[in-house]
Design an enzyme around this catalytic site. Structure first.
Site, mmCIF file in Angstrom:
data_model
loop_
_atom_site.group_PDB
_atom_site.id
_atom_site.type_symbol
_atom_site.label_atom_id
_atom_site.label_comp_id
_atom_site.label_asym_id
_atom_site.label_seq_id
_atom_site.Cartn_x
_atom_site.Cartn_y
_atom_site.Cartn_z
ATOM 1 N N GLY A 77 0.846 -1.194 0.000
ATOM 2 C CA GLY A 77 0.000 0.000 0.000
ATOM 3 C C GLY A 77 0.884 1.246 0.000
ATOM 4 O O GLY A 77 1.891 1.278 0.701
ATOM 5 N N GLU B 194 5.259 -5.070 5.831
ATOM 6 C CA GLU B 194 5.513 -6.469 6.217
ATOM 7 C C GLU B 194 5.648 -7.407 5.019
ATOM 8 O O GLU B 194 6.495 -8.302 5.019
ATOM 9 C CB GLU B 194 4.416 -6.981 7.175
ATOM 10 N N ASP C 296 0.329 2.015 8.942
ATOM 11 C CA ASP C 296 -0.176 1.261 10.094
ATOM 12 C C ASP C 296 0.796 1.246 11.279
ATOM 13 O O ASP C 296 0.404 0.880 12.386
ATOM 14 C CB ASP C 296 -0.482 -0.185 9.692
ATOM 15 N N ARG D 59 -26.047 13.031 17.643
ATOM 16 C CA ARG D 59 -25.863 11.700 17.049
ATOM 17 C C ARG D 59 -24.606 11.046 17.570
ATOM 18 O O ARG D 59 -23.679 11.714 18.000
ATOM 19 C CB ARG D 59 -25.645 11.839 15.540
ATOM 20 N N GLU E 173 -10.214 -0.767 11.286
ATOM 21 C CA GLU E 173 -10.918 -1.666 10.354
ATOM 22 C C GLU E 173 -10.805 -3.143 10.762
ATOM 23 O O GLU E 173 -11.681 -3.941 10.450
ATOM 24 C CB GLU E 173 -10.383 -1.480 8.930
ATOM 25 N N ARG F 21 -24.257 7.335 12.869
ATOM 26 C CA ARG F 21 -23.729 7.359 11.504
ATOM 27 C C ARG F 21 -22.285 6.907 11.539
ATOM 28 O O ARG F 21 -21.605 7.062 12.554
ATOM 29 C CB ARG F 21 -23.745 8.775 10.932
HETATM 30 O O1 F6P Z 1 -0.906 -0.693 4.058
HETATM 31 C C1 F6P Z 1 -1.716 -1.291 5.003
HETATM 32 C C2 F6P Z 1 -3.099 -0.794 4.867
HETATM 33 O O2 F6P Z 1 -3.096 0.557 5.117
HETATM 34 C C3 F6P Z 1 -4.074 -1.542 5.771
HETATM 35 O O3 F6P Z 1 -4.378 -0.888 6.971
HETATM 36 C C4 F6P Z 1 -5.284 -1.685 4.905
HETATM 37 O O4 F6P Z 1 -6.035 -2.824 5.259
HETATM 38 C C5 F6P Z 1 -4.703 -1.821 3.555
HETATM 39 O O5 F6P Z 1 -3.567 -0.994 3.559
HETATM 40 C C6 F6P Z 1 -5.661 -1.471 2.454
HETATM 41 O O6 F6P Z 1 -4.965 -1.275 1.270
HETATM 42 P P1 F6P Z 1 -5.497 -1.571 -0.182
HETATM 43 O O7 F6P Z 1 -6.894 -1.050 -0.251
HETATM 44 O O8 F6P Z 1 -4.548 -0.830 -1.048
HETATM 45 O O9 F6P Z 1 -5.420 -3.036 -0.389
#
Ligand code: F6P
Length: 341
Positions: free
Chosen positions: A10, A103, A127, A162, A221, A265
């Site tokens: 990412g 990683e 992250d 809210r 997430e 929301r």
């Molecule tokens: O690089 C890690 C991260 O930021 C994670 O937190 C996330 O799940 C992921 O990238 C999402 O990346 P993509 O939508 O590019 O697969």
């Protein structure tokens, strides 16, 4: 010496600052020349390269993204992938490689270093979950963006009485949620390391309304309810076997509304956290990593990753960084809980 550079996984604010520092110092101090590999490990696999010289890195310091492009290509999931990379290095005359990644990218770098390829790793991820370094660049930018979003959500939540749930990134580690939630004064922070109890979260929501304020819940997430499963977008996986996350924010807002009767929301920050210009902190960290990485190449100190320890940049074995993830310690989460509810 000819040095290859790639950025994988990412993207992350600060990647261009690393590339610039590597090239500027590599050319001016060591007289190296460079090959830019496009789109992570796809570049070395397919010998897909671009020019990387001082002219091509001018003006990129404040720019988000990466001029080299990125991908989640995994050479170890492709038949003959490692042989192809070795062959392409030989034909392109590449003597050493700087791999900038998280990683997965550095996991590949570690295995290639074990095969004898001269590789230096530079840690990147918003992250902040890479071991052996105190911080990765990109994290400060992501936290700054998420904090600003929380500040904005407070005022609209209060106008409408809210609950506002904000979902931030963090697949296995809740660093972004922890820091932005603390900086933004969230009333609850939920992280992957500590499964949450929905009744407790609803209790925080009720108590916040009792003191005439609207609650903000900041959720990573990868957070999951103690009696439920990880919420994913669909069943697909990337080349490293990761599922696509996102959905916990909407799920949680609906569950809170259902249980408390309070209108709720969700706001999902998503890739906004990864885009745009790096903060000054990330520009400096990324630049120092780049300078140190090219020194390591010059010293022939391969199989290492540059890392931040306190205020020093040090070199650590690549395997130390990729063996296990750096997750949020329970004591750090407990500190933040003084503000829940
Ligand atoms: O690089 C890690 C991260 O930021 C994670 O937190 C996330 O799940 C992921 O990238 C999402 O990346 P993509 O939508 O590019 O697969």
């Amino acid at each position: 010496m000819r040095v290859g550079v790639l950025t994988g996984g990412g993207d992350c604010p600060g990647l261009n600052a690393v590339i610039r520092a590597v090239v500027r110092k590599g050319v001016s101090e060591y007289g190296f020349d460079f090959v830019g590999f496009k789109d992570g490990w796809r570049g070395p696999l397919e010998a897909d390269t671009m020019t990387l010289d001082v002219a091509s890195v001018r003006g990129i310091l404040p720019r988000g993204g990466t001029i080299l492009g990125s991908s989640r290509t995994n050479p170890f999931s492709i038949d003959g992938g490692v042989d192809r990379i070795e062959g392409n290095f030989a034909s392109l005359g590449v003597d050493a490689l700087i791999a900038i990644g998280g990683e997965d990218t550095l996991g590949v770098a570690t295995k290639l270093a074990d095969h004898g390829l001269p590789v230096i790793g530079v840690p990147k991820t918003i992250d902040n979950d890479l071991n052996a370094t105190d911080y990765t660049f990109g994290f400060d930018t992501a936290v700054t963006i998420a904090t600003e979003a929380i500040d904005r959500l407070h005022t609209t939540a209060e106008s409408h009485h809210r609950v506002l749930v904000i979902e931030v990134m963090g697949r296995h580690a809740g660093w972004i949620a922890l820091h932005s939630g603390m900086a933004g004064g969230a009333n609850g922070i939920l992280i992957p390391e500590v499964p949450f109890d929905l009744d407790e979260v609803c209790g925080w929501v009720e108590s916040r309304f009792q003191s005439s304020y609207a609650p903000i819940i900041c959720v990573a997430e990868g957070a999951l309810p103690s009696d439920g499963d990880l919420i994913t977008k669909d069943a697909s996986r990337d080349a490293f076997g990761h599922v696509k996350l996102s959905g916990i924010g909407d799920w949680l807002a609906a569950a809170i509304e259902d249980r408390t009767g309070k209108e709720s929301r969700a706001a999902v920050l998503g890739h906004i956290q990864r885009g745009g210009s790096p903060t000054a902190f990330d520009r400096v960290l990324a630049t120092r990593f780049g300078l140190s990485a090219i020194d390591a190449i010059h010293d022939g100190d391969h199989g290492k990753m540059v890392a931040l320890r306190g205020t020093d940049i040090v070199r650590v074995p690549l395997a130390d960084a990729t063996g296990e993830l750096k997750t949020v310690p329970l004591a750090r989460y407990a500190e933040a809980s003084a503000f829940f509810g």
